[in-house]
Design a protein around this motif. Structure first.
Motif, PDB file in Angstrom:
ATOM      1  N   SER A 236       4.898  12.853   1.687  1.00 12.50           N
ATOM      2  CA  SER A 236       3.926  13.558   0.868  1.00 12.50           C
ATOM      3  C   SER A 236       3.232  14.641   1.710  1.00 12.50           C
ATOM      4  O   SER A 236       3.724  15.005   2.799  1.00 12.50           O
TER       5      SER A 236
ATOM      6  N   CYS B  59       0.947  10.539   4.064  1.00  7.84           N
ATOM      7  CA  CYS B  59       1.040   9.199   4.647  1.00  7.84           C
ATOM      8  C   CYS B  59       0.322   9.170   6.007  1.00  7.84           C
ATOM      9  O   CYS B  59       0.705   9.886   6.931  1.00  7.84           O
TER      10      CYS B  59
ATOM     11  N   ARG C 132      -9.635   5.516   3.707  1.00  8.54           N
ATOM     12  CA  ARG C 132      -8.739   6.510   4.330  1.00  8.54           C
ATOM     13  C   ARG C 132      -9.105   6.660   5.819  1.00  8.54           C
ATOM     14  O   ARG C 132      -8.245   6.687   6.691  1.00  8.54           O
TER      15      ARG C 132
ATOM     16  N   ARG D 254     -12.835   5.250  -1.397  1.00 11.20           N
ATOM     17  CA  ARG D 254     -11.592   5.847  -0.924  1.00 11.20           C
ATOM     18  C   ARG D 254     -11.747   6.511   0.452  1.00 11.20           C
ATOM     19  O   ARG D 254     -10.934   6.302   1.348  1.00 11.20           O
TER      20      ARG D 254
ATOM     21  N   ARG E 150       0.399  11.985  -9.605  1.00 11.74           N
ATOM     22  CA  ARG E 150      -1.021  12.310  -9.597  1.00 11.74           C
ATOM     23  C   ARG E 150      -1.528  12.247 -11.034  1.00 11.74           C
ATOM     24  O   ARG E 150      -0.752  12.402 -11.973  1.00 11.74           O
TER      25      ARG E 150
HETATM   26  C1  HEM Z   1       9.580   5.331   5.794  1.00 14.93           C
HETATM   27  C2  HEM Z   1       8.326   4.917   5.799  1.00 14.93           C
HETATM   28  C3  HEM Z   1       7.248   5.517   4.952  1.00 14.93           C
HETATM   29  C4  HEM Z   1       7.304   6.556   4.074  1.00 14.93           C
HETATM   30  C5  HEM Z   1       8.502   7.401   3.695  1.00 14.93           C
HETATM   31  C6  HEM Z   1       5.969   6.715   3.534  1.00 14.93           C
HETATM   32  C7  HEM Z   1       5.637   7.643   2.581  1.00 14.93           C
HETATM   33  C8  HEM Z   1       4.391   7.743   2.004  1.00 14.93           C
HETATM   34  C9  HEM Z   1       4.063   8.638   0.943  1.00 14.93           C
HETATM   35  C10 HEM Z   1       5.039   9.585   0.278  1.00 14.93           C
HETATM   36  C11 HEM Z   1       2.751   8.460   0.664  1.00 14.93           C
HETATM   37  C12 HEM Z   1       1.895   9.263  -0.270  1.00 14.93           C
HETATM   38  C13 HEM Z   1       1.975   8.930  -1.688  1.00 14.93           C
HETATM   39  C14 HEM Z   1       1.231   9.955  -2.488  1.00 14.93           C
HETATM   40  O1  HEM Z   1       1.088  11.128  -2.103  1.00 14.93           O
HETATM   41  O2  HEM Z   1       0.819   9.565  -3.567  1.00 14.93           O
HETATM   42  C15 HEM Z   1       2.257   7.436   1.540  1.00 14.93           C
HETATM   43  C16 HEM Z   1       0.975   6.976   1.520  1.00 14.93           C
HETATM   44  C17 HEM Z   1       0.506   6.007   2.357  1.00 14.93           C
HETATM   45  N1  HEM Z   1       1.205   5.400   3.385  1.00 14.93           N
HETATM   46 FE1  HEM Z   1       3.132   5.690   3.850  1.00 14.93          FE
HETATM   47  N2  HEM Z   1       5.139   5.804   4.116  1.00 14.93           N
HETATM   48  C18 HEM Z   1       5.881   5.048   4.982  1.00 14.93           C
HETATM   49  C19 HEM Z   1       5.436   4.013   5.751  1.00 14.93           C
HETATM   50  C20 HEM Z   1       4.116   3.670   5.890  1.00 14.93           C
HETATM   51  C21 HEM Z   1       3.621   2.673   6.810  1.00 14.93           C
HETATM   52  C22 HEM Z   1       4.492   1.861   7.753  1.00 14.93           C
HETATM   53  C23 HEM Z   1       2.286   2.597   6.627  1.00 14.93           C
HETATM   54  C24 HEM Z   1       1.274   1.781   7.358  1.00 14.93           C
HETATM   55  C25 HEM Z   1       1.464   1.248   8.552  1.00 14.93           C
HETATM   56  C26 HEM Z   1       1.926   3.542   5.582  1.00 14.93           C
HETATM   57  C27 HEM Z   1       0.661   3.756   5.104  1.00 14.93           C
HETATM   58  C28 HEM Z   1       0.360   4.532   4.019  1.00 14.93           C
HETATM   59  C29 HEM Z   1      -0.953   4.559   3.370  1.00 14.93           C
HETATM   60  C30 HEM Z   1      -2.174   3.753   3.764  1.00 14.93           C
HETATM   61  C31 HEM Z   1      -0.853   5.480   2.320  1.00 14.93           C
HETATM   62  C32 HEM Z   1      -1.942   5.875   1.335  1.00 14.93           C
HETATM   63  C33 HEM Z   1      -2.615   7.147   1.789  1.00 14.93           C
HETATM   64  C34 HEM Z   1      -3.735   7.614   0.871  1.00 14.93           C
HETATM   65  O3  HEM Z   1      -3.806   7.224  -0.287  1.00 14.93           O
HETATM   66  O4  HEM Z   1      -4.556   8.402   1.359  1.00 14.93           O
HETATM   67  N3  HEM Z   1       3.067   4.175   5.180  1.00 14.93           N
HETATM   68  N4  HEM Z   1       3.258   7.014   2.364  1.00 14.93           N
END
Ligand code: HEM
Length: 452
Positions: free
Chosen positions: A395, A401, A128, A124, A333
């Motif tokens: 988040s 994110c 990350r 992880r 979670r």
């Molecule tokens: C409106 C667009 C987006 C929203 C609202 C959003 C929201 C989120 C949220 C809420 C999480 C966390 C989930 C958690 O806490 O369990 C997350 C994780 C993540 N997002 Fe986004 N996201 C968006 C777009 C994107 C885009 C475009 C990418 C990549 C280019 C991305 C990459 C990631 C990744 C890799 C994670 C996992 C992070 C981890 O586990 O450490 N997201 N996103």
């Protein structure tokens, strides 16, 4: 104070109602890819508003601590209500609260079995780190911003030029352009017209919606990953001056056998879809709120060229569309150990549910719950997370994110291009500053007419 009491339990009927009124509609709308018909039904029936009301009722009845649902013996779920507990759960990710919950794993493994969100250490941390390095998580403005803004300018101009007088801009048209932008940002121009790639991702997302209930299609998953790897290699081979793209950055980012770049990129391709929906919703908000639209135009007039990299007001409009209609309404979670709370213990292996619409639309606590209030985000910059009311579109904590800033850059610029045309009039919905905003806003039903 340590106590051996357990947390309060909802009754069986209340637990069933949580599934029927809160989690059921969220699942029916599609967690990994939206089902447009179900989103339309949720909008017509006001299902998301009912869900918030029911969660408020439970919170008011049971008070402060997380509420355990009454379910078959070995399955534990808890609803997390209070701001301080939400902060705690998110800040104490990954120990004791892991992101890799059983539901998320079952869903995302359909197309990104080694994605960071469903990984555990030691892999992880490496994944990350890789995501943060390519997506420039720590920077308000991505290093490739100027190039990406050029891409958006080209695609948005082409979209607007294709709309004749009296023609409408609807989701189908918008999505074609948006996904061209996404493929160019991720892979470069070579992938611009590869609609099959987006269809492949969407097909697997459709399977992922069913989580445990759909068999895995390894062949399709392999097809997706080899297509992604093809574009990554193409970017790596393009010599000393590669076309700027995220794939080109991958080539120069440290990685090892555990990084699994294709899985990380599969997540990116999926997650750009909600970003597009958010642009469309923000456009609808601005088209129906003249005062905020005037403020947006003032910002655009004052910022041209490179200063468009950071547009605070338009970024706030995007964040506000995400507050009103969060694209990740349930943050999950899984507790790895038993945890202590004021009134008792939460058993190990409990699924913790943070239902963000309860926090974002809580009209018992927020004066702006059901109105369009971009200024909320401008004020938030001056307080620390612990002091803030939890507004969590992206988040928070260690799993926040990693693309938050990149998404805000791309979406605010796409919005800027559409607003600048000055020619789009909202035809399809009854959004108004005089009415409480609806609990659901289907992007698939939004239509903008080109003014004569
Ligand atoms: C409106 C667009 C987006 C929203 C609202 C959003 C929201 C989120 C949220 C809420 C999480 C966390 C989930 C958690 O806490 O369990 C997350 C994780 C993540 N997002 Fe986004 N996201 C968006 C777009 C994107 C885009 C475009 C990418 C990549 C280019 C991305 C990459 C990631 C990744 C890799 C994670 C996992 C992070 C981890 O586990 O450490 N997201 N996103």
């Amino acid at each position: 104070m340590t106590t051996t009491n357990t947390l309060p339990h909802a009754t069986l009927l209340e637990s069933l109602k949580v599934f029927a009124q809160v989690l059921g509609p969220t699942w029916a709308k599609g967690v990994i890819i939206r089902r447009p018909a179900m989103v339309g039904i949720a909008e017509s029936l006001g299902l998301d508003k009912h869900a918030v009301r029911y969660m408020q009722k439970l919170r008011d009845k049971y008070g402060n601590d997380p509420l355990l649902l009454r379910l078959p013996k070995s399955i534990n779920y808890a609803l997390v209500f209070m701001p301080e507990h939400v902060h705690r759960v998110l800040q104490e990710t990954h120990q004791p609260f892991a992101t890799d919950s059983r539901e998320k794993h079952a869903a995302l493994a359909h197309f990104q079995p080694h994605g960071v969100l469903i990984s555990q250490d030691p892999e992880r941390s490496k994944r990350r780190h890789f995501n943060e390095a390519v997506l420039d998580t720590a920077l308000p403005v991505h290093r490739l911003a100027d190039h990406f803004m050029g891409v958006i300018h080209e695609e948005a101009s082409q979209l607007l030029n294709s709309l004749g007088y009296k023609q409408q801009l609807d989701w189908e048209r918008f999505a074609i352009s948006w996904f061209r932008i996404v493929r160019r940002v991720v892979f470069g121009n070579a992938a611009r017209d590869d609609e099959q790639l987006t269809q492949l991702v969407n097909k697997l997302r459709g399977h992922a919606n069913w989580a445990f209930m759909h068999p895995k299609n390894d062949k399709l998953q392999q097809q997706l990953h080899s297509r992604i790897n093809h574009y990554i290699q193409l970017a790596a081979q393009s010599g000393s001056a590669p076309e700027p793209s995220l794939a080109a950055l991958i080539a120069s980012t440290p990685q090892d056998a555990d990084t699994a770049p294709a899985d990380q990129v599969a997540h990116w391709l999926f997650a750009f879809d909600p970003a597009g929906m958010t642009v469309f919703r923000a456009l609808a908000l601005l088209a129906s709120h003249p005062q905020q639209a005037a403020q947006a135009q003032t910002e655009l007039k004052a910022n041209t060229g490179s200063s468009r990299q950071y547009l605070p007001y338009l970024r706030a409009c995007i964040l506000e569309a995400l507050r009103l209609w969060p694209t990740t309404p349930v943050i999950l979670r899984q507790s790895k150990t038993a945890t202590q709370w004021d009134s008792g213990m939460m058993p190990t292996n409990t699924g913790l549910i943070i239902y963000t619409p309860l926090l974002h639309r809580d009209d018992e606590n927020l004066s702006y719950a059901n109105t369009f209030a971009p200024e909320v985000w401008l004020d938030q910059q001056h307080t620390t997370t612990a002091q803030q009311w939890p507004l969590l579109p992206f988040s928070d904590g260690p799993a926040v994110c990693p693309a938050r800033n990149l998404v805000l850059l791309l979406t605010s610029n796409m919005l800027a291009q559409l607003l600048e045309s000055g020619a789009l009039e909202l035809r399809s919905s009854r959004l108004s500053p005089k009415l409480p905003l609806p609990g659901t806003l289907s992007p698939y039903r939004l239509r903008f007419k080109v003014k004569g």
